[in-house]
Each structure stands twice: as structure tokens, then as C-alpha cells.
Design a protein around this motif. Sequence first.
Motif, short mmCIF file in Angstrom:
data_model
loop_
_atom_site.label_atom_id
_atom_site.label_comp_id
_atom_site.label_asym_id
_atom_site.label_seq_id
_atom_site.Cartn_x
_atom_site.Cartn_y
_atom_site.Cartn_z
N ALA A 161 -11.11 16.39 -9.56
CA ALA A 161 -9.58 15.80 -9.47
C ALA A 161 -8.92 16.63 -8.11
O ALA A 161 -8.89 17.83 -7.94
CB ALA A 161 -8.72 15.67 -10.63
N VAL A 162 -7.64 15.69 -7.83
CA VAL A 162 -6.81 16.21 -6.73
C VAL A 162 -5.50 16.24 -7.52
O VAL A 162 -5.12 15.03 -8.10
CB VAL A 162 -6.81 15.44 -5.45
N VAL A 163 -4.99 17.33 -7.74
CA VAL A 163 -3.55 17.60 -8.42
C VAL A 163 -2.64 17.95 -7.51
O VAL A 163 -2.73 18.65 -6.35
CB VAL A 163 -3.75 18.43 -9.50
N PRO A 164 -1.32 17.62 -7.72
CA PRO A 164 -0.20 18.19 -6.77
C PRO A 164 -0.11 19.53 -7.10
O PRO A 164 -0.34 20.17 -8.38
CB PRO A 164 1.17 17.58 -7.57
N HIS A 165 0.28 20.52 -6.03
CA HIS A 165 0.58 21.77 -6.10
C HIS A 165 1.49 22.19 -5.19
O HIS A 165 1.40 22.11 -3.99
CB HIS A 165 -0.78 22.45 -5.85
N ARG A 166 2.82 22.64 -5.86
CA ARG A 166 3.84 22.60 -4.90
C ARG A 166 4.33 21.67 -4.02
O ARG A 166 4.35 20.45 -4.56
CB ARG A 166 3.76 24.24 -4.11
N LYS A 167 4.28 21.68 -2.62
CA LYS A 167 4.68 20.63 -1.98
C LYS A 167 3.28 20.22 -1.27
O LYS A 167 3.44 19.45 -0.35
CB LYS A 167 5.60 21.24 -0.83
N ALA A 168 2.04 20.40 -1.95
CA ALA A 168 0.91 19.95 -1.33
C ALA A 168 -0.17 19.56 -2.55
O ALA A 168 0.44 19.14 -3.60
CB ALA A 168 0.03 20.90 -0.50
N TYR A 169 -1.19 19.68 -2.23
CA TYR A 169 -2.32 19.30 -3.30
C TYR A 169 -3.41 20.40 -3.53
O TYR A 169 -3.67 20.98 -2.54
CB TYR A 169 -3.09 17.94 -3.00
N ARG A 170 -4.15 20.26 -4.44
CA ARG A 170 -5.43 20.98 -4.83
C ARG A 170 -6.51 20.19 -5.22
O ARG A 170 -6.45 19.27 -6.02
CB ARG A 170 -5.04 22.21 -5.80
N LEU A 171 -7.92 20.46 -4.85
CA LEU A 171 -9.11 19.79 -5.26
C LEU A 171 -9.41 20.86 -6.48
O LEU A 171 -9.58 22.05 -5.93
CB LEU A 171 -10.05 19.56 -4.28
N VAL A 172 -9.62 20.25 -7.68
CA VAL A 172 -9.97 21.35 -8.77
C VAL A 172 -10.98 20.64 -9.55
O VAL A 172 -11.24 19.59 -9.74
CB VAL A 172 -8.66 21.31 -9.71
N VAL A 173 -11.34 21.58 -10.46
CA VAL A 173 -12.29 21.23 -11.58
C VAL A 173 -11.49 21.72 -12.81
O VAL A 173 -10.74 22.58 -13.10
CB VAL A 173 -13.71 22.17 -11.68
N ALA A 174 -11.52 20.61 -13.82
CA ALA A 174 -10.70 20.84 -14.96
C ALA A 174 -11.26 20.16 -16.13
O ALA A 174 -12.21 19.20 -16.15
CB ALA A 174 -9.20 19.94 -14.78
N ASP A 175 -11.06 20.88 -17.31
CA ASP A 175 -11.30 20.32 -18.41
C ASP A 175 -11.02 18.98 -18.73
O ASP A 175 -9.86 18.52 -18.36
CB ASP A 175 -11.32 21.33 -19.75
N THR A 176 -11.64 18.27 -19.82
CA THR A 176 -11.24 16.80 -19.78
C THR A 176 -9.89 17.07 -20.70
O THR A 176 -9.40 15.91 -20.56
CB THR A 176 -12.26 16.01 -20.75
N SER A 177 -9.61 18.10 -21.14
CA SER A 177 -8.40 18.32 -21.80
C SER A 177 -7.30 18.43 -20.88
O SER A 177 -5.79 18.26 -21.31
CB SER A 177 -8.34 19.49 -22.87
N GLY A 178 -7.57 18.86 -19.48
CA GLY A 178 -6.59 18.79 -18.84
C GLY A 178 -6.30 20.26 -17.97
O GLY A 178 -5.68 20.80 -17.07
N THR A 179 -7.07 21.37 -18.65
CA THR A 179 -6.87 22.53 -18.04
C THR A 179 -7.70 22.93 -16.90
O THR A 179 -8.92 22.73 -16.69
CB THR A 179 -7.30 23.71 -19.31
N VAL A 180 -7.16 23.44 -15.97
CA VAL A 180 -7.82 23.43 -14.60
C VAL A 180 -8.53 24.92 -14.65
O VAL A 180 -8.16 25.92 -15.05
CB VAL A 180 -6.61 23.80 -13.29
N ARG A 181 -9.81 24.76 -14.48
CA ARG A 181 -10.78 25.89 -14.48
C ARG A 181 -11.20 26.51 -13.16
O ARG A 181 -11.75 27.68 -13.20
CB ARG A 181 -12.00 25.44 -15.12
N ARG A 182 -11.06 25.88 -12.22
CA ARG A 182 -11.27 26.13 -10.72
C ARG A 182 -10.76 25.49 -9.65
O ARG A 182 -10.49 24.27 -9.69
CB ARG A 182 -13.03 26.16 -10.63
N VAL A 183 -10.40 25.99 -8.54
CA VAL A 183 -9.74 25.42 -7.37
C VAL A 183 -10.84 25.41 -6.50
O VAL A 183 -11.52 26.44 -5.93
CB VAL A 183 -8.55 26.37 -6.95
#
Length: 288
Positions: free
Chosen positions: A246-268
Amino acid sequence: MLTVLVALALIPLPGTSVVLQEKPGDPVRLTAYGLGTRQAYLRGASTFVRQRGAAEVVVSPDGRMAAAVPAAYRGGRDALVVTDRATGRVKRIPTVARPLLASYASWSRDGKKVLLTMERKTSGKWVTSGYVTVDVAAGTAHPTTVAGVDPAATFWWTPDGGVISQHKGDAIVYKEGRRPRILQGVGTLTGPDLFSPSGGRMTTWCPSKFAEHVCLVDPATGKIVSRSGLRPETVVGWWNDSRLIAVVPHRKAYRLVVADTSGTVRRVLAAIPSGTWQAELWLSFTRK
């Protein structure tokens, strides 16, 4: 204690300042990306290469073929341009005629067909009228007009070769020879890679009655089985059966991340500048 170092490859994405982080054991690989319909890039042997004249491009599940949607009509017709990446052989398959447009390409899991959403310009705005299935080997396209279709709908493959689209807050599954099946109240489909690798779950944007943004749906029953605490800008797809890209907001930009289906980010996987995201960055992964 033995420390195991895993090689990390840094992959620049031309046309952007994004640098993707990859590891050899990753279950998926970024194979195409673009900025809106203005620029499309396909992964080559050593770098990503811009596909001149293409509005979008997507790689087949086995990695052999690349299907591109041209940025302009030729002879008043839209088309799908399929390239054999091993031989370089190109096949142009006409899809629909002006004023129709066929885009949002995705491959069936068996790699035999490509699905496109069919649109017509009405009062200056593109609205959905149905879908097009392209048989790549035969070089033929079959447009299907869907009566009463949601004007904002997009059509995607189901794991078993059916077609799914949203209709307001519902999802409709079309299977040849069967009546359409309605999955009521599941929310809005997230995009082309909405089904988990096993096919046991699919992602939707939750109905407005929920505080959460992403819902996980059992496609066999149409029931929402869980809701994720992740609040992404977009769900790119599935990493494996228990994690999302997923792509998530991070500060004033964004990150492409891997996240658990629960919502916990596991890797950027990458940092994405605000300007790049606002330029309509899209990303297409292929499973290894």
C-alpha cells in the motif's frame, strides 16, 4: 550469535526520484509503473524503460508478455499492444472504435486473456459502459456492454476467470453462462490486484458505516470478515496471503509499504515525494 545479511537492491525509478528497495526473497517484483496516462515504464534487463506511445503497461503472470494500452487511437480504433518480452514480437489487437475507449488492463491468472474497462465520453466525462476481454493467442477482442453499469465502475478478473466490478456499495461477479452474483454492501473494489494469492480474500474500501478504510471480504460468501487499521492512499495489491502492499501518508509525503492485514507496517519499500504522488503514480507488481 550468527547474523545473516540479506542483499538489498536499490532500484531507481526513472522519471521520478523514487528508489525502490528489493530483496531476493520478495514474493513479488515491481515490473511496471507510470505517471497517470502520460508516462509508462516497463522493467527491462537492467532498468525500467519508458514505453513511448503507451498510456499504461502490465506484465503477464509468467513475466513473458507485456500488454500496453496506446495513448492514442489509430485509424479511429483503440487497441491492446502485446509484446513478447523474450522475442520482441509485437501484436496489436484492436479493441473498440471511437468514441469508446478501453483501458485499465489486467491479466487473467492463467495468462491467456487481458481484461479492459470500456468507457464512453458523455458530456465531457468518461463513463463506464462495460468491459472488453482480449484473447491474446487468438488476437481477438470481445466487447461486452453492461446494462445499468455504475458509471464509475472498473472491471477486474476474479481468480477463477470471472469478472468483478463495483456497483455503488456492492460488487457484481460475472461468469460466462451464469447469472451475475451480487456481493451486497462490501464497499468499493481497491484495484486490479484485489484478490489474495490463494483467492480466499479480497480488499475493498470499507462502506461508510465503518471507521476503518480497508475491509477484507470473503469472496465466496460476500461477508466482510475483518477490517484493517491501515489508512492508505491506495492498496496496490497483496504481498502474500497475510500482507498488503500500500501507499500510506508519511509526514508531508508518502511511503510504499508492506503491512499486515491488521494494519501494522512491516517494511518500507520506498519513499514517495508528494509531487510524485500528486502526478498520479501507479505501480504494478508481478508475483514470482
